[in-house]
Scaffold this motif. Structure first.
Motif, PDB file in Angstrom:
ATOM      1  N   VAL A  36       7.078  -1.402  -4.132  1.00 46.35           N
ATOM      2  CA  VAL A  36       8.549  -0.938  -3.902  1.00 46.35           C
ATOM      3  C   VAL A  36       8.760   0.178  -2.927  1.00 46.35           C
ATOM      4  O   VAL A  36       7.812   1.011  -3.005  1.00 46.35           O
ATOM      5  CB  VAL A  36       9.448  -0.392  -5.263  1.00 46.35           C
ATOM      6  CG1 VAL A  36      10.707  -0.048  -4.927  1.00 46.35           C
ATOM      7  CG2 VAL A  36       9.359  -1.532  -6.136  1.00 46.35           C
ATOM      8  N   GLU A  37       9.626  -0.108  -1.951  1.00 50.63           N
ATOM      9  CA  GLU A  37       9.921   1.222  -0.871  1.00 50.63           C
ATOM     10  C   GLU A  37      10.588   1.759  -1.421  1.00 50.63           C
ATOM     11  O   GLU A  37      11.904   1.705  -1.664  1.00 50.63           O
ATOM     12  CB  GLU A  37      10.107   0.479   0.260  1.00 50.63           C
ATOM     13  CG  GLU A  37      10.437   1.496   1.308  1.00 50.63           C
ATOM     14  CD  GLU A  37      10.941   0.965   2.781  1.00 50.63           C
ATOM     15  OE1 GLU A  37      11.502   1.479   3.628  1.00 50.63           O
ATOM     16  OE2 GLU A  37      10.782  -0.278   3.042  1.00 50.63           O
ATOM     17  N   ALA A  38      10.218   3.136  -1.784  1.00 51.06           N
ATOM     18  CA  ALA A  38      10.994   4.230  -2.305  1.00 51.06           C
ATOM     19  C   ALA A  38      10.314   5.686  -2.086  1.00 51.06           C
ATOM     20  O   ALA A  38       9.268   5.589  -1.878  1.00 51.06           O
ATOM     21  CB  ALA A  38      11.402   4.117  -3.799  1.00 51.06           C
ATOM     22  N   ASP A  39      11.144   6.778  -2.466  1.00 48.46           N
ATOM     23  CA  ASP A  39      10.729   7.964  -2.199  1.00 48.46           C
ATOM     24  C   ASP A  39      10.756   8.769  -3.485  1.00 48.46           C
ATOM     25  O   ASP A  39      11.538   8.982  -4.392  1.00 48.46           O
ATOM     26  CB  ASP A  39      11.832   8.895  -1.278  1.00 48.46           C
ATOM     27  CG  ASP A  39      11.250  10.231  -1.024  1.00 48.46           C
ATOM     28  OD1 ASP A  39      10.314  10.567  -1.595  1.00 48.46           O
ATOM     29  OD2 ASP A  39      12.441  11.030  -0.639  1.00 48.46           O
ATOM     30  N   ALA A  88      15.432   8.345  -7.922  1.00 54.11           N
ATOM     31  CA  ALA A  88      14.716   7.000  -7.569  1.00 54.11           C
ATOM     32  C   ALA A  88      13.793   6.462  -8.527  1.00 54.11           C
ATOM     33  O   ALA A  88      13.657   5.383  -8.970  1.00 54.11           O
ATOM     34  CB  ALA A  88      14.323   7.268  -6.132  1.00 54.11           C
ATOM     35  N   ARG A 129       6.768   4.772   0.417  1.00 56.62           N
ATOM     36  CA  ARG A 129       7.881   4.987   1.235  1.00 56.62           C
ATOM     37  C   ARG A 129       7.731   4.685   2.696  1.00 56.62           C
ATOM     38  O   ARG A 129       8.752   4.291   3.532  1.00 56.62           O
ATOM     39  CB  ARG A 129       8.344   6.638   1.262  1.00 56.62           C
ATOM     40  CG  ARG A 129       7.450   7.443   1.981  1.00 56.62           C
ATOM     41  CD  ARG A 129       8.139   8.826   1.532  1.00 56.62           C
ATOM     42  NE  ARG A 129       7.314  10.061   2.301  1.00 56.62           N
ATOM     43  CZ  ARG A 129       7.810  11.155   2.136  1.00 56.62           C
ATOM     44  NH1 ARG A 129       8.958  11.570   1.563  1.00 56.62           N
ATOM     45  NH2 ARG A 129       6.945  12.366   2.645  1.00 56.62           N
ATOM     46  N   ILE A 133       4.705   2.521  -5.533  1.00 59.11           N
ATOM     47  CA  ILE A 133       5.674   2.923  -4.768  1.00 59.11           C
ATOM     48  C   ILE A 133       5.237   3.626  -3.559  1.00 59.11           C
ATOM     49  O   ILE A 133       4.425   4.524  -3.517  1.00 59.11           O
ATOM     50  CB  ILE A 133       6.589   3.922  -5.663  1.00 59.11           C
ATOM     51  CG1 ILE A 133       7.031   3.491  -7.030  1.00 59.11           C
ATOM     52  CG2 ILE A 133       7.646   4.588  -4.890  1.00 59.11           C
ATOM     53  CD1 ILE A 133       7.508   4.320  -7.859  1.00 59.11           C
ATOM     54  N   LEU A 139      13.371   2.993 -10.991  1.00 60.00           N
ATOM     55  CA  LEU A 139      12.541   2.005 -11.170  1.00 60.00           C
ATOM     56  C   LEU A 139      11.998   2.166 -12.339  1.00 60.00           C
ATOM     57  O   LEU A 139      10.880   1.394 -12.726  1.00 60.00           O
ATOM     58  CB  LEU A 139      11.215   2.422 -10.107  1.00 60.00           C
ATOM     59  CG  LEU A 139      11.817   2.286  -8.471  1.00 60.00           C
ATOM     60  CD1 LEU A 139      11.071   3.022  -7.730  1.00 60.00           C
ATOM     61  CD2 LEU A 139      12.267   0.888  -8.157  1.00 60.00           C
TER      62      LEU A 139
END
Length: 223
Positions: free
Chosen positions: A56-59, A65, A40, A38, A69
Motif C-alpha cells: 500500500v502507498e501511504a505515509d 493512515a 510512500r 506500507i 489500514l
C-alpha cells in the motif's frame, strides 16, 4: 499469568521497502507469512506489488493512515525506514501507540537505537553494523557462517582444522583443548548428524561449533 507468545503464523506489518525492509518482507512471504507492506515511494510500491502479499502507498508517520489500514490489528511490525531518523521515530511512536506488541526497527546509529528503545521499540536491529561484524569473522576463510548472541556466545559453521580430520570427536578432544563444542557434522550428500564421541570427521565435512567468540576464533585459526 500465562506466558505471552508470538503467533508465528500471524500477518506482519512491514513499513519501508528499502533494502532492509524489502529483504525482510520477501523472506517472510517465502516462509508463508502474510505481509502488509506500507511504502510512500510510488515507484517502490509498483516494484513490489507483484512480489509481496499486499503493498500500500501511504505515509506511516500519519497515525490516522495506519488506523485506516488496520495496523492496530497486527501483533508484529517491522520498520525498515533508514533515510530519515525523524520518520523512523515518528513511525515507531505510532506503532507503539497503536498497541502493536512486537516492534522491530532498523537503527542507523547507536543514538538512534537508544531513542527507539526509549520510545518503546522492543527489537532494535543494526543491519549494517551486524553485517560488518559477521563479515569480519568470515574473512579468514575457514568460517562459513557466524551467529553471535548478546553474551559473547556464538555458533559457527566452519571447515574442520587438520588436527580433527581422520579422527573421531572423542579422539580429537576439541572441547578440552579449545573450550568449544562441536554440535554437529555435515558430510557432503548426507544428512546433518548431531555430534557423538564416535563421530569421525573427514576433510570434506562441515562442522557446526558453539562457544565463546574468542575461543571459536582461536579454534578456527588452527591450520
Amino acid at each position: 499469568m500465562a506466558e505471552n507468545r508470538t503467533d508465528h503464523n500471524a500477518p506482519v506489518l512491514v513499513i519501508g521497502l528499502g533494502r532492509f525492509g524489502s529483504a525482510v518482507a520477501e523472506q517472510l512471504v517465502k516462509q508463508g507469512r502474510e505481509v502488509l507492506a506500507i511504502e510512500r515511494n510510488s515507484s517502490l510500491v509498483q516494484k513490489f506489488a507483484g512480489v509481496l502479499t499486499h503493498v500500500v502507498e501511504a505515509d506511516a508517520t500519519d497515525i490516522d493512515a495506519l488506523r485506516q489500514l488496520g495496523a492496530q490489528d497486527f501483533s508484529a511490525a517491522v520498520v525498515g525506514v533508514g533515510t530519515s531518523i525523524e520518520s523512523s521515530v515518528l513511525i515507531t511512536v505510532n506503532l507503539v501507540d497503536l498497541g502493536i506488541e512486537h516492534v522491530w526497527v532498523k537503527a542507523i546509529t547507536p543514538a538512534h537505537g537508544k531513542i527507539l528503545t526509549r520510545i518503546g521499540a522492543n527489537h532494535v536491529v543494526y543491519p549494517e553494523a551486524d553485517a560488518g561484524v559477521r563479515a569480519a569473522h568470515l574473512v579468514g576463510g575457514r568460517m562459513l557462517d557466524f551467529i553471535e548472541f548478546d553474551d559473547g556466545f556464538a555458533i559457527v559453521k566452519m571447515y574442520p582444522p587438520k588436527e580433527t580430520q581422520g579422527f573421531t570427536l572423542g579422539e580429537s578432544q576439541v572441547r578440552s583443548k579449545y573450550g568449544v563444542t562441536i554440535v554437529g557434522v555435515k558430510s557432503p550428500g548426507e544428512d546433518f548428524t548431531y555430534a557423538q564421541p564416535d563421530t569421525k570427521v573427514s576433510r570434506r565435512d562441515v562442522l557446526i561449533v558453539s562457544g565463546h567468540v574468542d575461543l571459536l576464533e582461536r579454534f578456527a585459526a588452527r591450520p
